[in-house]
Scaffold this motif. Structure first.
Motif, PDB file in Angstrom:
ATOM      1  N   PHE A  80       0.832  -1.198   0.000  1.00 31.02           N
ATOM      2  CA  PHE A  80       0.000   0.000   0.000  1.00 31.02           C
ATOM      3  C   PHE A  80       0.871   1.254   0.000  1.00 31.02           C
ATOM      4  O   PHE A  80       0.690   2.158  -0.824  1.00 31.02           O
ATOM      5  CB  PHE A  80      -0.913   0.012   1.231  1.00 31.02           C
ATOM      6  CG  PHE A  80      -1.889  -1.119   1.287  1.00 31.02           C
ATOM      7  CD1 PHE A  80      -3.094  -1.044   0.610  1.00 31.02           C
ATOM      8  CD2 PHE A  80      -1.611  -2.254   2.024  1.00 31.02           C
ATOM      9  CE1 PHE A  80      -4.007  -2.081   0.659  1.00 31.02           C
ATOM     10  CE2 PHE A  80      -2.512  -3.299   2.077  1.00 31.02           C
ATOM     11  CZ  PHE A  80      -3.717  -3.208   1.396  1.00 31.02           C
TER      12      PHE A  80
ATOM     13  N   PHE B  13     -10.849   2.623   1.657  1.00 31.53           N
ATOM     14  CA  PHE B  13      -9.653   2.722   0.812  1.00 31.53           C
ATOM     15  C   PHE B  13     -10.037   2.757  -0.665  1.00 31.53           C
ATOM     16  O   PHE B  13      -9.495   3.543  -1.442  1.00 31.53           O
ATOM     17  CB  PHE B  13      -8.740   1.539   1.102  1.00 31.53           C
ATOM     18  CG  PHE B  13      -7.495   1.503   0.269  1.00 31.53           C
ATOM     19  CD1 PHE B  13      -6.384   2.248   0.624  1.00 31.53           C
ATOM     20  CD2 PHE B  13      -7.427   0.718  -0.871  1.00 31.53           C
ATOM     21  CE1 PHE B  13      -5.225   2.218  -0.142  1.00 31.53           C
ATOM     22  CE2 PHE B  13      -6.281   0.688  -1.647  1.00 31.53           C
ATOM     23  CZ  PHE B  13      -5.175   1.438  -1.276  1.00 31.53           C
TER      24      PHE B  13
ATOM     25  N   ARG C 207      -6.073   1.947  -6.019  1.00 29.14           N
ATOM     26  CA  ARG C 207      -6.631   0.594  -5.978  1.00 29.14           C
ATOM     27  C   ARG C 207      -6.604  -0.034  -7.369  1.00 29.14           C
ATOM     28  O   ARG C 207      -6.305  -1.216  -7.531  1.00 29.14           O
ATOM     29  CB  ARG C 207      -8.049   0.604  -5.423  1.00 29.14           C
ATOM     30  CG  ARG C 207      -8.641  -0.797  -5.264  1.00 29.14           C
ATOM     31  CD  ARG C 207     -10.036  -0.743  -4.658  1.00 29.14           C
ATOM     32  NE  ARG C 207     -10.522  -2.077  -4.392  1.00 29.14           N
ATOM     33  CZ  ARG C 207     -11.099  -2.864  -5.300  1.00 29.14           C
ATOM     34  NH1 ARG C 207     -11.236  -2.441  -6.539  1.00 29.14           N
ATOM     35  NH2 ARG C 207     -11.536  -4.070  -4.986  1.00 29.14           N
TER      36      ARG C 207
END
Length: 559
Positions: A235, A304, A312
């Motif tokens: 991430f 998120f 993403r």
């Protein structure tokens, strides 16, 4: 933690008796009865005749719960938490609750009866110094490292962080590398990040290490060839690349092989007067909190996806440029299998939730799930349209075409007959002689196979569960076999079937397990199944699997 209605009984006008369950704490009991964990002192005072301290609890113990607690006995407990920013998704101001670390730490302290204040400092160095100086009680999220352990004490871990290797796209390191593939390489880590994931490589002389000022500085060193590898969680790595256009997503690859996994928790100064008490209360709150952690992680995944849609997309579409293993897992399931699988259920059902968490949380692979009829879905897996399908019972006829995962949930299969049928209790297959059983299309027949093979029964099919119960009350079938949850839901949904029309026969006819199912002839899917089973074993060992099952059953029965 579940408080059973049977655990509490009235013993007087001013008190209630409660039977202590495994994992209970006075704080949690106070939170349940009063909505305020800090009132645990009132329960302790009421039970001083059998408790030497608030921690003196054991399973099966009967304690008295005052109906009107003395609020003066509520302990005013406060904790100040410090964190910093730009550590997606573990601590970042753009995420709900400032990310997984602060959000979970705050929830767990509140669960223990603390009033919590959260402060975001400019840098992680400031956080560490402020906790060391006791300007704040707690720093979060932090991994236990050798250098930190001289200064700080740590809680049990509640966040697992897996790190990956980021390399230049023209580098020839294989995606599934081993230590020899890294020989002579220079690894860059931000100077205030843990290095326990690569310490073994450094100690063995396989790699050298340099410390960058930040993740961005490490990536700049990578592209300038002052470093060969950047090691970060995926991430933070992709977020840094995405936020800095000059890095370029085409210039950097993330390798599939994990560098390592560490646990992060909270830390307090060794010199903090109440440090050990804070850690004990926090760890006690953490016990049995896997449902809270799982739900928080799910909320953060959804947040998120909304907050970082471009990031993403990069992570889903290009996770491992050198390997097909990072592509999304394409799954298919079916509807009306309550509480296990249905598009309208929370998280699309218990087994859908289990499968999704295994792939996304433990294997770090995104899933895409389609819903079709059970017959179509099973065939689509054989045709190679999907990687796997679920939830399915392992049967002899399916074994020739499919391979099955470890069991995801075990269930009793019951017999249902029309009210007034003479069959009261099932003792063996001879009880079913001359009966006609109804099965929905695509359903297992393993529970009736022996009776069918011996010619004792006939089977008719219907389009779905409700239609089978419809055929039962109309006399076109004599019995239906199904797990109790699905049967009750089907009877509720069937328009012309009432609770008084159908009766459950005493005694289960079989015990069945539900599984993920892949094509036996597809080698890649068999490899996928092996990885999935490892994830399920981990979920079972930590109690996560049981927590998911309990939560869905509680929601289903409560609804």
């Amino acid at each position: 933690m579940f408080f059973l209605a049977s655990s509490a009984t009235s013993i007087a006008d001013d008190a209630t008796s409660y039977r202590v369950e495994h994992g209970d704490t006075l704080s949690a009991i106070a939170l349940h009865f009063y909505g305020d964990a800090s009132l645990y002192g009132a329960i302790f005072e009421e039970n001083r005749d059998q408790m030497n301290s608030p921690d003196h609890l054991f399973s099966g113990q009967r304690i008295r719960i005052p109906r009107e607690p003395d609020t003066a006995l509520a302990e005013d407990r406060e904790v100040s938490i410090a964190t910093s920013d730009d550590y997606v998704p573990y601590s970042d101001s753009r995420l709900k609750g400032h990310g997984a670390g602060p959000m979970l730490a705050e929830s767990l302290f509140e669960r223990a009866g603390y009033d919590v204040t959260l402060t975001v400092l400019d840098t992680w160095e400031e956080v560490e110094q402020a906790v060391k100086d006791k300007d704040f009680d707690v720093g979060v999220p932090y991994a236990r490292t050798d250098d930190r352990e001289h200064i700080y004490d740590f809680s049990d871990g509640f966040i697992d962080v897996t790190t990956r290797a980021f390399v230049r796209s023209d580098d020839q390191i294989p995606s599934r590398f081993d230590s020899e593939d890294l020989a002579g390489r220079i690894v860059c880590k931000p100077h205030d990040y843990f290095t326990s994931d690569i310490d073994h490589l450094v100690a063995a002389g396989h790699v050298g290490i340099i410390l960058g000022r930040s993740p961005l500085d490490c990536f700049d060193r990578l592209l300038d060839e002052r470093a060969d590898v950047v090691v970060l969680n995926r991430f933070t790595g992709w977020a840094t690349i995405q936020d800095n256009e000059h890095l370029g997503t085409d210039a950097i690859d993330m390798l599939e092989e994990p560098m390592g996994t560490v646990q992060m928790g909270i830390m307090v100064s060794k010199d903090h007067a109440s440090g050990q008490e804070l850690l004990e209360d926090f760890n006690e709150s953490l016990e049995g909190a896997s449902a809270l952690i799982s739900e928080t992680n799910r909320e953060l995944r959804e947040d998120f996806a909304v907050t970082f849609p471009d990031l993403r997309e990069v992570m889903v579409n290009r996770p491992y440029e050198r390997s097909a293993h990072g592509e999304p897992v394409h799954l298919v399931s079916g509807n009306n299998y309550y509480p296990f699988s249905d598009e309208e259920l929370p998280s699309q059902g218990m087994v859908t939730d289990i499968v999704t968490r295994a792939f996304e949380d433990h294997l770090e692979r995104p899933v895409e799930i389609a819903f079709k009829s059970w017959v179509e879905g099973a065939q689509a897996v054989l045709d190679g349209e999907y990687d796997a399908t679920f939830p399915y019972v392992r049967t002899e006829d399916r074994r020739s075409d499919y391979a099955f995962s470890d069991m995801l949930y075990g269930m009793a299969v019951q017999i249902y007959v029309r009210d007034g049928d003479p069959l009261e209790e099932y003792r063996g297959i001879m009880d079913l002689e001359d009966y006609v059983a109804c099965k929905p299309e695509g359903y297992y027949r393993q529970d009736l196979q022996e009776a069918l093979d011996r010619g004792l029964i006939q089977i008719v099919e219907a389009s779905d569960e409700e239609a089978c119960f419809q055929r039962l009350v109309e006399g076109e079938a004599d019995l239906v076999t199904m797990n109790r949850f699905t049967a009750e839901a089907a009877v509720d949904r069937a328009p012309d079937v009432g609770d008084d029309d159908v009766r459950e026969v005493e005694g289960a006819i079989a015990q069945m397990g539900l599984h993920l199912m892949v094509s036996r002839e597809d080698g890649e899917s068999r490899e996928l199944l092996e990885a999935f089973d490892e994830a399920i074993k981990e979920m079972r060992s930590t109690g996560e699997l049981q927590e998911i099952q309990d939560k869905h059953l509680e929601d289903f029965q409560g609804g």
